[in-house]
Design an enzyme around this catalytic site. Structure first.
Site, PDB file in Angstrom:
ATOM      1  N   LYS A  97       0.742  -0.983  -0.024  1.00 37.57           N
ATOM      2  CA  LYS A  97      -0.009   0.132   0.127  1.00 37.57           C
ATOM      3  C   LYS A  97       0.838   1.402   0.217  1.00 37.57           C
ATOM      4  CE  LYS A  97      -4.381  -2.115   2.283  1.00 37.57           C
ATOM      5  NZ  LYS A  97      -4.896  -1.338   3.910  1.00 37.57           N
TER       6      LYS A  97
ATOM      7  N   LYS B 233      -5.416 -11.301  -8.405  1.00 37.13           N
ATOM      8  CA  LYS B 233      -6.627 -11.353  -8.131  1.00 37.13           C
ATOM      9  C   LYS B 233      -7.524 -10.360  -7.836  1.00 37.13           C
ATOM     10  CE  LYS B 233      -6.950 -10.510  -3.103  1.00 37.13           C
ATOM     11  NZ  LYS B 233      -6.707 -10.454  -2.052  1.00 37.13           N
TER      12      LYS B 233
ATOM     13  N   LYS C  48      -9.955  -3.652  -6.071  1.00 37.60           N
ATOM     14  CA  LYS C  48     -11.736  -2.989  -6.025  1.00 37.60           C
ATOM     15  C   LYS C  48     -10.778  -1.732  -6.888  1.00 37.60           C
ATOM     16  CE  LYS C  48     -10.854  -0.013  -1.793  1.00 37.60           C
ATOM     17  NZ  LYS C  48     -10.126  -0.168  -1.728  1.00 37.60           N
TER      18      LYS C  48
END
Ligand code: TRP
Length: 338
Positions: A115, A198, A201
């Protein structure tokens, strides 16, 4: 009830709609677990603000997340459903956990590395860095035995185990050491357009992502235009390595209809990809139609929804306050006189 083992999980209120990956990877397990476990489920708004959030949107999305959990089948009579920030003990225990977690240990968390790399290291907050430690506090506050999560959360549950064991060793038995509860076969759903990544969003194209609250017709269309594998002849067979597209569709259909993949392979023997896609498109559209209607019903009555959450927070606090008091005592804080 108290003789049942405890389960606890959290879901972020950041996306608006749940997507198929988080639904099949983790959320669907919540419903079954509320029968066999004393289950606590929370919308983790404290975690959400580790990356920038629009305040008005966060508030709306918190209700949407709760409504979707109820639409999935969580029953507030059977489980405890609440919002993390309604229970101040999370932030309080997180501080204590911060103080027994090694800096190097926290630095090894791969989700933080991913992240912060995406945002640029300078933009990442200290909150994002300590995110897993807040998660440790979430789990330990409720003495959870089982933590139903997707595969991506395994490392955070391992950290929780390490920290619980360390705390117990240093200060005396205080916390239950939890186990991750990861459904192997359905843990991983991949992007419909790029089945090597994967489903998430932050998908490269919206066509690869199935949001449960999207128009069911649009979802059917996405399934029908999912990437399949260009081998000749086009046989329906599960093989993650050479046939990632078809394998992904088989995984989804298997999970949605509780049918073993082997049975599906047999059903589509001798057919091309078309019938598989058509069937899956129908299954998904049907499911999403019901899911969306149920979610909208809860959102149409925010007073009732907020009441459910208030009751949940009250039940959660009763447990959390006890664990926090014991922890404060163990670390040597002077009790406040009332
Ligand atoms: N980090 C989890 C996720 O992104 C959400 C979460 C927060 C959680 N606290 C938790 C999951 C406690 C399980 C237990 O999916």
């Amino acid at each position: 009830m108290p003789s049942q083992p405890r389960a606890l999980s959290g879901i972020q209120p950041t996306a608006g709609s749940f997507h198929l990956g988080n639904y099949l990877g983790a959320i669907r397990q919540y419903v079954a677990l509320q029968e066999s476990h004393d289950a606590f489920y929370m919308v983790v708004d404290l975690h959400a603000i580790t990356v920038p959030q629009d305040p008005a949107e966060l508030r709306v999305n918190t209700r949407i997340a709760a409504a979707q959990l109820l639409a999935t089948g969580l029953d507030p009579e059977l489980c405890t459903l609440f919002v993390q920030s309604h229970v101040p003990e999370h932030a309080q225990l997180a501080w204590v956990m911060n103080c027994i977690t090694g800096f190097g240990e926290a630095s090894r968390m791969t989700q933080f590395k991913d992240k912060s790399a995406k945002q640029g290291a300078d933009r990442a907050t200290v909150g994002l860095f300590t995110y897993p430690i807040l998660q440790v506090a979430d789990i330990l506050l409720y003495q959870a035995n089982s933590v139903p999560v997707g595969e991506d959360q395994r490392q955070h549950v391992e950290l929780t185990r390490d920290i619980a064991t360390r705390f117990n060793g240093r200060f005396g038995d205080t916390f239950t050491v939890p186990d991750p509860h990861i459904l192997k076969e359905v843990a991983k759903i991949y992007d419909l357009q790029d089945p090597s990544v994967k489903m998430s969003k932050s998908a490269p194209t919206p066509k690869g992502l199935v949001n449960l609250l999207d128009e069911p017709k649009a979802t059917a269309k996405k399934i029908k235009s999912a990437v399949t594998d260009a081998d000749d002849p086009a046989v329906v067979r599960f093989d993650r390595d050479t046939k990632p597209g078809v394998s992904n569709l088989l995984t989804i259909l298997s999970a949605m209809t509780d049918t073993p993949v082997a049975d599906l392979e047999k059903r589509y023997e001798g057919s091309m990809y078309g019938p598989l896609k058509t069937d899956l498109a129908e299954v998904m559209a049907d499911f999403c139609t019901g899911f969306k209607a149920r979610t909208e019903e809860y959102l149409g009555d925010p007073e009732t929804l907020d009441q459910i959450l208030a009751k949940g927070a009250e039940k959660a606090r009763a447990v959390a306050a006890e664990t926090l008091a014991r922890t404060y005592d163990r670390v040597g804080f002077l009790p406040a006189k009332h």
